[in-house]
Write an enzyme that holds these catalytic residues in place. Structure first.
Site, PDB file in Angstrom:
ATOM      1  N   LYS A  61      41.276  37.379  49.987  1.00 40.08           N
ATOM      2  CA  LYS A  61      42.799  37.646  50.201  1.00 40.08           C
ATOM      3  C   LYS A  61      43.455  37.913  48.809  1.00 40.08           C
ATOM      4  O   LYS A  61      44.455  37.449  48.575  1.00 40.08           O
ATOM      5  CB  LYS A  61      43.383  36.471  50.814  1.00 40.08           C
ATOM      6  CG  LYS A  61      43.030  36.432  52.271  1.00 40.08           C
ATOM      7  CD  LYS A  61      43.742  35.303  52.942  1.00 40.08           C
ATOM      8  CE  LYS A  61      43.200  34.753  54.426  1.00 40.08           C
ATOM      9  NZ  LYS A  61      42.156  34.156  54.538  1.00 40.08           N
ATOM     10  N   ILE A  65      48.407  41.645  39.859  1.00 39.17           N
ATOM     11  CA  ILE A  65      48.823  43.011  39.275  1.00 39.17           C
ATOM     12  C   ILE A  65      47.558  44.134  39.571  1.00 39.17           C
ATOM     13  O   ILE A  65      46.376  43.395  39.474  1.00 39.17           O
ATOM     14  CB  ILE A  65      49.184  42.730  38.029  1.00 39.17           C
ATOM     15  CG1 ILE A  65      47.897  42.482  36.878  1.00 39.17           C
ATOM     16  CG2 ILE A  65      50.419  42.040  37.585  1.00 39.17           C
ATOM     17  CD1 ILE A  65      48.284  42.488  35.408  1.00 39.17           C
ATOM     18  N   THR A  68      44.345  43.614  37.291  1.00 37.30           N
ATOM     19  CA  THR A  68      43.657  42.411  37.761  1.00 37.30           C
ATOM     20  C   THR A  68      42.962  42.549  39.022  1.00 37.30           C
ATOM     21  O   THR A  68      41.675  42.335  38.919  1.00 37.30           O
ATOM     22  CB  THR A  68      44.296  40.913  37.836  1.00 37.30           C
ATOM     23  OG1 THR A  68      45.028  40.738  36.423  1.00 37.30           O
ATOM     24  CG2 THR A  68      43.722  39.906  38.031  1.00 37.30           C
ATOM     25  N   GLY A 206      36.069  30.036  63.028  1.00 35.94           N
ATOM     26  CA  GLY A 206      35.207  29.149  62.321  1.00 35.94           C
ATOM     27  C   GLY A 206      34.952  27.729  62.982  1.00 35.94           C
ATOM     28  O   GLY A 206      34.003  27.701  63.459  1.00 35.94           O
TER      29      GLY A 206
END
Length: 226
Positions: A61, A65, A68, A206
């Protein structure tokens, strides 16, 4: 029925995750590895699952910026990853650059856009300064995913029809799947059959699988879908 379930192996213990995968690999569409797992085990942890030859969804997730985001994605080049999640709140320019980056890999990765976490309610959304309803915000973000050429989207079962109406051939991954009412953090939930009937391409499940007997649990869920 076509395999529809990605099992979420968010436990950080790699041996536990490998054992669960070995036990149920013939019954699932793939595995999802989350932030807890990746923080502890890193790229080598992902590589350990290549022996099973099933799709891997790395669910980090990412939201940051553009520079990055792109540099982070480049570190994944060469890993046996099929899907990777990125927040649609990164915005158009970052999403376009992210898609361009993963498409350049020798083994391209499909990008899944995160809309609104299934742990969020209308109240939670307003508390972070977003006045739109959940459905309206998901609609805005789904359209952004389509415009930027992403491959799929992550949303709750409640928003599946809305995402399908946006078009673009987005693959729809649906978390927040519960077999019965629970008191955990998930707020926008659905049963497996509800999500499939609503049009989900894949369910991300899960704890309802991994707690107890994974093999018995997965068989029970699959039977509920037939």
């Amino acid at each position: 029925m076509k395999k529809k379930i990605f099992v979420a192996l968010d436990n950080s213990e790699i041996n536990d995750a490998l054992n669960i995968t070995k036990e149920i690999k013939d019954y699932i569409a793939g595995i999802k590895l989350g932030l807890e797992f990746f923080t502890k085990n890193g790229p080598k942890g992902i590589e350990a699952f290549s022996v099973f030859n099933i799709p891997i969804f790395l669910d980090l997730k990412i939201l940051d910026i553009k520079n990055t985001v792109v540099k982070t994605l480049k570190t994944l080049d060469g890993l046996p990853i099929n899907y990777f999640s990125i927040h649609l709140l990164n915005g158009k320019d970052t999403l376009l650059e992210a898609k361009k980056t993963v498409d350049s890999f020798a083994r391209p990765i499909k990008l899944l856009g995160i809309t609104i976490l299934t742990s969020f309610s209308e109240t939670d959304l307003k508390e972070v300064g977003i006045d739109n309803s959940v459905s309206k915000q998901v609609d805005i973000l789904a359209n952004l995913a389509k415009k930027t050429g992403l491959d799929g989207i992550v949303c709750s079962s409640n928003e599946i029809k809305l995402v399908k109406d946006v078009g673009g051939g987005l693959e729809i991954f649906v978390p927040g799947i519960r077999l019965k009412k629970s008191n955990d953090e998930q707020k926008r939930t659905a049963s497996p059959i509800q999500a499939i009937n609503n049009g989900a391409d894949f369910l991300v499940i899960g704890r309802p699988i991994t707690i107890g007997s994974p093999l018995q649990n997965i068989k029970k869920i699959i039977n509920s879908l037939n």
